[in-house]
Design a protein around this motif. Structure first.
Motif: not given
Length: 359
Positions: A167-173, A175-176, A189-195, A206-210
């Motif tokens: 379990l992680v918080t959205e703020d702790s994730v 992007p790489r 959706d911020r939650t789905v991006r963090a997931f 090899r994709v970038v989530v924006v």
């Protein structure tokens, strides 16, 4: 509740002050006051179910939705369309009336026959409608996401130091993104991006989530992720209008994937415009009917297909699935007749809607 330290079954009077009377150790969550009736043991079990015993990482927002399904307000109980209280008396009165009319075909018998037929028709119609339910009214979670974080995850981190494993918080994730991405995934959706970022989706595919169209790198094809609600369905059109020159694919959750699911959670969203609801025939607010593990598989399928298209080749997994659905033809003769017509149904099987121009 069960003590998270000694596993003793405690009554409410045996755990005053969030302290176990058996082992004298303190715990964090009191089920009578914590959101969604969670206890320390219940929270750990919920996280284990969501993460599939540690196979994936989930966010606090996903935990909030998953544990809040039993705590809804605003039309959580389905209503039947018809009523047995009308059907039974109508049938009990109509059938004897018809029986009286049969030996007397003229005069009063004709009137009784008409009245009996009308009563029987009303009774049958009401009974048939009783077997069907009215559309579920939009529902809301009893606790908001912010209240859930303040009352559950923040005290947990203060009490135990870290969140449960997986379990992680959205703020702790963080992007790489890869150095040379082949596609972009647009998700508001911020939650789905963090997931996705917490599960190394960007690195593996090899994709970038924006978060918005302005963040899409130039020249990359785009997969739009969205929920099955009204605004979500319209987000693809907005993305295509804002990303002229980009290839934009709909990789979101189509309404047909959750409309028939009894456990799909429809939420009320007051900021949906009336004209939007009219255009989409009242599909309502966001619908969440997928587990995190299923959502990851759906997104990976869309990302893998986009990467293969960008490289100019077909996805081998989809090609194999197409052969299984269409049937193999005779040697040297290609696919079986009608295979080309059946291939578009693959998009529905994978719950991914592709634009008509790409078929």
């Amino acid at each position: 509740m069960i003590c998270p330290h000694c596993s003793a079954n405690l009554l409410y009077k045996e755990r005053t002050g969030n302290t176990c009377s058996k082992c004298r150790k303190s715990f964090v969550l009191e089920p009578k006051s914590a959101p969604h009736g969670l206890s320390d043991v219940g929270l750990r079990r919920a996280v284990e179910r969501l993460t599939a015993d540690g196979r994936i990482t989930v966010t606090v927002g996903q935990l909030h939705y998953a544990t809040g399904r039993r705590h809804l307000v605003g039309g959580a109980v389905p209503e039947r369309r018809g009523s047995l209280g009308c059907a039974i008396p109508a049938l009990l009165a109509g059938l004897p009336t018809l029986g009286f009319a049969l030996p007397h075909p003229a005069g009063a018998g004709a009137v009784a026959a008409l009245a009996g037929l009308a009563l029987v028709a009303i009774g049958i119609r009401s009974a048939v409608r009783w077997t069907r339910f009215k559309p579920m009214k939009p529902r809301e979670l009893l606790w908001s996401a912010d209240d859930f974080r303040r009352s559950v995850t923040d005290p947990w981190q203060r009490g135990y130091g870290v969140l449960p494993r997986g379990l992680v918080t959205e703020d702790s994730v963080r992007p790489r993104p890869p150095a040379a991405p082949v596609a972009a995934v647009l998700c508001e959706d911020r939650t789905v991006r963090a997931f996705l970022q917490a599960n190394a989706f960007e690195e593996r595919h090899r994709v970038v989530v924006v978060p918005d169209p302005a963040s899409v790198p130039a020249g990359l094809p785009v997969v739009v992720l969205h929920d099955a609600g009204a605004e979500g369905c319209l987000s693809v059109g907005r993305a295509r209008a804002a990303l002229a020159g980009h290839r934009v694919l709909d990789g979101g959750l189509p309404p047909r994937a959750v409309m028939a699911q009894p456990k799909a959670l429809q939420l009320r969203q007051p900021d949906v415009l009336p004209q939007t609801m009219e255009r989409l025939r009242g599909r309502g607010g966001p619908r969440r009917g997928r587990t995190p593990l299923a959502r990851r598989g759906l997104v990976e399928s869309a990302g893998r297909r986009t990467a293969h298209r960008a490289a100019g080749r077909r996805d081998p997994g989809r090609r194999a699935a197409g052969r299984r659905r269409a049937g193999r033809g005779r040697p040297g003769r290609g696919a079986a007749p009608g295979a080309r017509r059946r291939l578009p149904h693959l998009a529905r099987a994978e719950h991914v809607t592709t634009p008509r121009s790409s078929r």
